[in-house]
Design a protein around this motif. Structure first.
Motif, PDB file in Angstrom:
ATOM      1  N   ARG A 134       0.863  -1.188   0.000  1.00 43.74           N
ATOM      2  CA  ARG A 134       0.000   0.000   0.000  1.00 43.74           C
ATOM      3  C   ARG A 134       0.890   1.224   0.000  1.00 43.74           C
ATOM      4  O   ARG A 134       1.761   1.377   0.869  1.00 43.74           O
ATOM      5  N   ASP A 135       0.674   2.108  -0.962  1.00 45.44           N
ATOM      6  CA  ASP A 135       1.478   3.311  -1.071  1.00 45.44           C
ATOM      7  C   ASP A 135       1.136   4.254   0.083  1.00 45.44           C
ATOM      8  O   ASP A 135      -0.027   4.645   0.246  1.00 45.44           O
ATOM      9  N   GLU A 176      -3.298  -1.049  -9.905  1.00 46.90           N
ATOM     10  CA  GLU A 176      -3.522  -0.224  -8.709  1.00 46.90           C
ATOM     11  C   GLU A 176      -5.006  -0.175  -8.386  1.00 46.90           C
ATOM     12  O   GLU A 176      -5.860  -0.231  -9.276  1.00 46.90           O
ATOM     13  N   SER A 177      -5.309  -0.052  -7.086  1.00 46.88           N
ATOM     14  CA  SER A 177      -6.698   0.026  -6.643  1.00 46.88           C
ATOM     15  C   SER A 177      -6.803   0.869  -5.383  1.00 46.88           C
ATOM     16  O   SER A 177      -5.903   0.857  -4.538  1.00 46.88           O
ATOM     17  N   GLN A 178      -7.921   1.562  -5.232  1.00 50.15           N
ATOM     18  CA  GLN A 178      -8.200   2.300  -4.001  1.00 50.15           C
ATOM     19  C   GLN A 178      -9.043   1.489  -3.026  1.00 50.15           C
ATOM     20  O   GLN A 178      -9.066   1.784  -1.835  1.00 50.15           O
ATOM     21  N   TRP A 197      -9.630  -2.550 -10.022  1.00 51.63           N
ATOM     22  CA  TRP A 197      -8.221  -2.355 -10.328  1.00 51.63           C
ATOM     23  C   TRP A 197      -8.041  -1.712 -11.698  1.00 51.63           C
ATOM     24  O   TRP A 197      -8.858  -1.906 -12.606  1.00 51.63           O
ATOM     25  N   THR A 198      -6.983  -0.931 -11.810  1.00 52.61           N
ATOM     26  CA  THR A 198      -6.664  -0.314 -13.094  1.00 52.61           C
ATOM     27  C   THR A 198      -6.225  -1.388 -14.100  1.00 52.61           C
ATOM     28  O   THR A 198      -5.881  -2.513 -13.725  1.00 52.61           O
ATOM     29  N   ALA A 215      -3.159   4.095  -2.200  1.00 48.88           N
ATOM     30  CA  ALA A 215      -3.504   3.105  -3.213  1.00 48.88           C
ATOM     31  C   ALA A 215      -2.792   1.783  -2.938  1.00 48.88           C
ATOM     32  O   ALA A 215      -1.652   1.761  -2.475  1.00 48.88           O
ATOM     33  N   TYR A 216      -3.483   0.692  -3.221  1.00 48.61           N
ATOM     34  CA  TYR A 216      -2.880  -0.634  -3.170  1.00 48.61           C
ATOM     35  C   TYR A 216      -2.304  -0.953  -4.544  1.00 48.61           C
ATOM     36  O   TYR A 216      -2.888  -0.593  -5.577  1.00 48.61           O
ATOM     37  N   ARG A 217      -1.169  -1.651  -4.562  1.00 51.30           N
ATOM     38  CA  ARG A 217      -0.581  -2.058  -5.829  1.00 51.30           C
ATOM     39  C   ARG A 217      -0.194  -3.530  -5.777  1.00 51.30           C
ATOM     40  O   ARG A 217       0.249  -4.028  -4.742  1.00 51.30           O
ATOM     41  N   GLY A 231       5.500   3.646  -8.799  1.00 51.58           N
ATOM     42  CA  GLY A 231       5.001   2.284  -8.753  1.00 51.58           C
ATOM     43  C   GLY A 231       4.752   1.663 -10.108  1.00 51.58           C
ATOM     44  O   GLY A 231       4.459   0.461 -10.199  1.00 51.58           O
TER      45      GLY A 231
END
Length: 483
Positions: free
Chosen positions: A185-186, A209-211, A216-217, A191-193, A282
């Motif tokens: 997690r940044d 990446e996801s919030q 997810w992107t 954001a999670y990666r 990231g």
């Protein structure tokens, strides 16, 4: 999310914050292995001779414990991990000193240290301790790609790292990630990666990446072998850990054998080691001293001589950066090739780096010099992380044209000749350091017979927490460098 650090630090991953670097040699830190390795060996029936990092080692500040989750696999009559006849577990151990690990008897599979039973078909797990999570039932999170679910990525949560439940009833990424999942997690954005593979056995690194952990992107190809790498080189996976405004990547380098030895498309035979990468967002990644190992293979015949895989997380402690890894003395094909009764154990070891020693500058006998780009600070206390017991490091504060400020020249500086991760920089007569705050300055440094790891203005923050810092903007200093 975590407040932005006020500690302004100059590191040496690249030249972004420097006007010039003359004479120095940029070096990759070489992690020093603990002399008592391995620190964890498979001894229990459920470990099947494997303590494998598809897994994580981290430090729980609240409980003051090192905690590790590691996989164990058994093929038996199976032809590989994807075969329904194979077994796989996620196991747990803890330690107060990071050396002596206890394997507790838990209630998930009573009398064992298993936290995910065979029905979950553990594959490629990484655990994070999510300090910003408000729900105590989701304090720990885990990402993995079970073989029985086509290696798509699923997310689990736990209040204690022992009792896990899926967060969603479907995969969060429908990929074919046959590798150790990277997960963090940044601290700045929240954001999670994830890092993973898109297809099996396409050994390259993709990132998404996801919030919210569910949406997810689109995956981005973040890192792959290039023209400098050998034709035999593949990237087995990459583990990611925040480090100030950067993210550090531990690349599992897979050096396959030639087509005479292994003519198959999936290249199951080869050696593995660990190399370093870094990123500022990231997604865009750079290699550090490409081709050099941050954790070296052991000599032939040693327990870690042929294949090394890192834990998913680097552990930052005040005295060292700790890198846990699992290893075996045979090549990647050995797990399916060598009879179980004859195969060597896969064990876990520890290697350490000096704080800030991912990449450093080395000066030889001739005097070397660097000059930073313009920047601004709010408090003038300046510290060095350097080793100069047989040499010297000198510092000067300059104006934008490189002219020394009165009282802060090389002649005024009290030379540093010791070895310290946080030595306060001092000038003769103790001049007023507030005289150069809130204005545009540069820093000039000269050294000989020395290693320089970092230069930093802590602005009152804990100098032992070296992993929390920010970089200068390289933009308008009075607008972007100070509050």
């Amino acid at each position: 999310m975590e407040a932005t650090s006020r500690n302004v630090k100059f590191t040496f991953f690249d030249n972004r914050t420097y006007e010039y670097i003359r004479g120095f040699e940029r070096k990759l830190g070489q992690a020093q292995k603990y002399s008592g390795n391995p620190v964890l060996t498979p001894e229990l029936p459920n470990e099947f001779k494997r303590a494998h990092y598809y897994g994580t080692a981290l430090y729980d500040e609240d409980e003051q414990l090192y905690k590790t989750w590691y996989s164990s696999h058994f093929y038996g009559a199976a032809i590989g991990e994807s075969d329904p006849k194979a077994y796989s577990y996620l196991n747990y151990a803890y330690s107060s000193d990071g050396i002596h690990f206890i394997k507790p008897q838990l209630d998930v599979v009573p009398g064992t240290n298993i936290v995910l039973d065979n029905e979950e078909r553990t594959h490629g797990p990484s655990v994070i301790l999510d300090s910003e999570e408000p729900n105590p039932k989701q304090r720990f999170k885990l990402a993995m790609s079970p073989y029985t679910k086509h290696c798509s990525i699923f997310i689990y949560a736990s209040p204690d790292g022992i009792h896990w439940k899926p967060m969603f009833d479907k995969p969060v990424l429908e990929v074919e990630s046959d590798c150790h999942t990277g997960f963090y997690r940044d601290p700045a954005s929240g954001a999670y990666r994830l890092s993973f593979r898109m297809r099996c056995p396409d050994r390259r690194v993709w990132v998404a990446e996801s919030q919210d952990l569910l949406h997810w992107t689109k995956p981005v190809l973040a890192l792959e072998p290039d023209q400098i790498d050998s034709c035999f080189t593949q990237f087995y996976g990459m583990q990611m850990t925040p480090y100030g405004p950067l993210t550090i990547g531990l690349i599992s380098m897979y050096d396959t054998y030639d087509f005479i030895t292994d003519p198959n498309f999936n290249k199951m035979a080869g050696t593995m080691d660990v190399q370093l990468a870094y990123s500022r967002d990231g997604f865009g990644w750079h290699r550090c001293k490409q081709g050099e190992k941050v954790i070296s293979l052991g000599v032939e015949g040693e327990w870690d001589s042929t294949c090394i895989m890192p834990s998913s997380t680097i552990i930052y402690r005040p005295d060292a950066m700790k890198l846990y890894y699992s290893a075996v003395p045979f090549d990647h094909s050995g797990f399916s090739r060598i009879p179980y009764d004859e195969i060597d154990k896969e064990c876990i070891g520890l290697a350490e780096l000096r704080p800030d020693a991912f990449v450093y500058l080395q000066a030889d006998q001739d005097e070397c010099e660097l000059l930073t780009r313009p920047f601004a600070i709010e408090h003038g206390d300046l510290y060095l992380n350097a080793a100069a017991a047989s040499g010297v490091v000198k510092v000067e504060i300059c104006d934008t044209e490189g002219r020394a400020l009165k009282g802060f020249s090389f002649d005024d500086h009290i030379p540093f000749t010791g070895d310290s991760t946080a030595a306060r920089v001092e000038w003769k007569g103790n001049p007023d350091i507030s005289s150069f705050t809130h204005q545009v300055i540069r820093l000039k440094l000269r050294a000989s017979n020395a290693k320089v790891y970092s230069i930093f203005f802590p602005h009152g923050e804990d100098i032992k927490a070296y992993w929390r810092f920010k970089e200068v903007s390289c933009l308008n200093p009075l607008k972007y460098d100070i509050s």
